[in-house]
Write an enzyme that holds these catalytic residues in place. Sequence first.
Site, PDB file in Angstrom:
ATOM      1  N   MET A  44     -32.340  23.799  31.611  1.00 24.08           N
ATOM      2  CA  MET A  44     -33.305  22.901  32.286  1.00 24.08           C
ATOM      3  C   MET A  44     -33.694  23.488  33.629  1.00 24.08           C
ATOM      4  SD  MET A  44     -32.105  19.402  34.211  1.00 24.08           S
ATOM      5  CE  MET A  44     -32.743  18.178  33.133  1.00 24.08           C
ATOM      6  N   ASN A  45     -34.990  23.342  34.012  1.00 25.13           N
ATOM      7  CA  ASN A  45     -35.322  23.508  35.429  1.00 25.13           C
ATOM      8  C   ASN A  45     -36.134  22.324  35.927  1.00 25.13           C
ATOM      9  OD1 ASN A  45     -37.057  25.488  33.826  1.00 25.13           O
ATOM     10  ND2 ASN A  45     -38.124  25.710  35.732  1.00 25.13           N
ATOM     11  N   ASP A  46     -37.308  22.502  36.459  1.00 21.20           N
ATOM     12  CA  ASP A  46     -38.012  21.441  37.210  1.00 21.20           C
ATOM     13  C   ASP A  46     -38.120  20.078  36.507  1.00 21.20           C
ATOM     14  OD1 ASP A  46     -38.662  23.929  38.193  1.00 21.20           O
ATOM     15  OD2 ASP A  46     -40.810  23.676  38.031  1.00 21.20           O
ATOM     16  N   GLN A  62     -38.607  20.856  32.555  1.00 18.52           N
ATOM     17  CA  GLN A  62     -38.714  22.202  31.989  1.00 18.52           C
ATOM     18  C   GLN A  62     -37.439  22.484  31.208  1.00 18.52           C
ATOM     19  OE1 GLN A  62     -41.407  24.992  32.746  1.00 18.52           O
ATOM     20  NE2 GLN A  62     -42.087  22.946  32.234  1.00 18.52           N
ATOM     21  N   SER A 106     -44.681  23.564  34.358  1.00 16.89           N
ATOM     22  CA  SER A 106     -44.559  22.267  35.036  1.00 16.89           C
ATOM     23  C   SER A 106     -45.879  21.539  35.234  1.00 16.89           C
ATOM     24  CB  SER A 106     -43.896  22.471  36.394  1.00 16.89           C
ATOM     25  OG  SER A 106     -42.533  22.737  36.183  1.00 16.89           O
ATOM     26  N   ARG A 169     -50.501  27.067  39.113  1.00 17.15           N
ATOM     27  CA  ARG A 169     -49.703  26.217  38.224  1.00 17.15           C
ATOM     28  C   ARG A 169     -49.207  24.925  38.870  1.00 17.15           C
ATOM     29  NH1 ARG A 169     -46.952  30.877  39.305  1.00 17.15           N
ATOM     30  NH2 ARG A 169     -45.067  30.725  40.567  1.00 17.15           N
ATOM     31  N   ASP A 170     -48.634  24.091  38.011  1.00 20.29           N
ATOM     32  CA  ASP A 170     -47.935  22.855  38.386  1.00 20.29           C
ATOM     33  C   ASP A 170     -48.868  21.760  38.902  1.00 20.29           C
ATOM     34  OD1 ASP A 170     -45.888  24.630  37.829  1.00 20.29           O
ATOM     35  OD2 ASP A 170     -45.371  24.966  39.922  1.00 20.29           O
ATOM     36  N   GLU A 223     -45.234  26.343  44.816  1.00 17.05           N
ATOM     37  CA  GLU A 223     -45.092  25.792  43.476  1.00 17.05           C
ATOM     38  C   GLU A 223     -44.921  24.278  43.589  1.00 17.05           C
ATOM     39  OE1 GLU A 223     -43.001  29.208  40.947  1.00 17.05           O
ATOM     40  OE2 GLU A 223     -41.581  28.205  42.253  1.00 17.05           O
TER      41      GLU A 223
HETATM   42  C1  FRU Z   1     -40.710  26.161  39.595  1.00 21.40           C
HETATM   43  C2  FRU Z   1     -41.444  26.893  38.479  1.00 21.40           C
HETATM   44  C3  FRU Z   1     -42.862  26.389  38.342  1.00 21.40           C
HETATM   45  C4  FRU Z   1     -43.190  26.708  36.910  1.00 21.40           C
HETATM   46  C5  FRU Z   1     -41.863  26.448  36.237  1.00 21.40           C
HETATM   47  C6  FRU Z   1     -41.615  27.306  35.031  1.00 21.40           C
HETATM   48  O1  FRU Z   1     -39.341  26.173  39.471  1.00 21.40           O
HETATM   49  O2  FRU Z   1     -41.412  28.279  38.734  1.00 21.40           O
HETATM   50  O3  FRU Z   1     -43.763  26.927  39.257  1.00 21.40           O
HETATM   51  O4  FRU Z   1     -44.208  25.919  36.389  1.00 21.40           O
HETATM   52  O5  FRU Z   1     -40.861  26.659  37.216  1.00 21.40           O
HETATM   53  O6  FRU Z   1     -40.484  26.883  34.343  1.00 21.40           O
END
Ligand code: FRU
Length: 500
Positions: A44-46, A62, A106, A169-170, A223
């Site tokens: 997992m991330n964001d 994510q 994201s 992005r995002d 980001e």
């Molecule tokens: C931030 C990021 C976002 C991107 C996502 C990819 O942690 O780098 O900018 O959309 O993670 O997983």
Amino acid sequence: MNEHDMQHQLLVQKATASAEQAHESVSGDYYRQGFHIMPQAYFMNDPNGLVYYKGEYHAFFQHLPFSVHDGEKVWGHVKSKDLVHWEYLPVAIAPSQFYDRNGCYSGSAVDDDGMLTLIYTGYIEREGERTAIQMQNIAFSEDGIVFHKYDGNPVISDPPEDGSLADFRDPKVWKHEDTWYMVVGSSKYGYGKTLMYRSRDLRQWDYIGVAAESDGSMGQVWECPDMFPFEQNTHVFLTSSLIIENGAITGGKNLYMVGSLNYEQGKFTSEYVGETDCGCDFYAAQTLHDDQGRRILIGWMDWHAAPRIEAANNWFGSLTIPRIMTLLPDGGVQFTPVPELQQLREGHQRFKDVTLREGVRGALGDISGDCLEIIAEFELEDAEPAAEFLIALRRSELHDQETIISYNSETETLTFNRDKSGNDFKGSKSCSLPPMSGGRIKLHIIMDRSSVEIFMNDGRLVSSNRIYPHPDSQGLDVYASKGTVKLRQLDLWKLKRVMR
Ligand code: FRU
């Protein structure tokens, strides 16, 4: 359902089944959190798409559903009625089209008149090219669970001149009066930027301008921007920025700015800049607005260069607890744990007016635990100028393992130190914390199996950190290492575990 949609649903089912299957064995890991959002298994991330929809809180994130190390990002999904008990739901979106073929990156979510709409970045790698392309897309759901991608995607295929192809992005979307607005993270010539768009229908977007940009000290790539109307006619802008040195990520900055937004010109003017979190593990925070009018923030309680200790057990990543943002009289922001978390409390203990003397351990007797909430108020007014107190958490019997939170009254700094927290996972981080009136320092600590979140002086600053102590290291001690310090009051609860 058309052919593209069927193909997408199949990929979603495969991704969901993979994480669900691995969950059984992963959920037995000691380091699984008891009340934080985590993936069922794998990576997992964001946090993505935080939204209050039809009476429930939804959080997407994510997620790599097949491997803890690599693969293409999908959006994992959980929901909750109370921000404490989170239910795992099927994966929401997975890469299936030319415009998101290497990852659904994201983004955000809005309730478009009952239609839960996700706005996300499609990530596309190009053969023989060093940089990838990023485009903005949308997907809809009527039930908040099954999502269909829009046939007209991408809704924004190219960045404007002010941005760059590789960093675009995002998208974070919100409604102001009758119009939708979007901020997108970007970068140009090594300066982090946020680009702003407007739309009537979430499908056709017009570029307005650069809403905010780095002054040269705020990171090269911005980001996960978030922009929202806040108290007293202000707007708050959040950004997570990457610090890049010689092509490698060496740090991240989490900034919030309070100021005003000119919707016509797409220009944000900042009047106050603060740090969203000053801990070792925090990135990519996003907010939602709920039916009680609260602005709630959740961050990723790790970051891209984190050591990924639990990956050895086939999962990685935790989000923070939800935090309410409110405006402080000096223009800054206060972050406090949502009160819903109090339902986890059990076994209350209270200590009052304890004098902590240099070097005397164990003043609070035999206290311990691995999922705890502590609210403590110290008074340093009459202390010697160089007094220092310590809270030792997750201490082993031999004291060879412990996590230390210390405050030094001379330097007015709070330090979180995990040199001895376990798993050879070292480091410390300090933040400047002037005392409150009467020389008081207030700490509200929320500790889960593998994390410590510290809310300082009623949420003026927060520090989020992951730790990996031995399951038996559960001792807790509060003492002075220099001078004499008054502990006015300390409340301690054990916290129930509701996630697995
Ligand atoms: C931030 C990021 C976002 C991107 C996502 C990819 O942690 O780098 O900018 O959309 O993670 O997983």
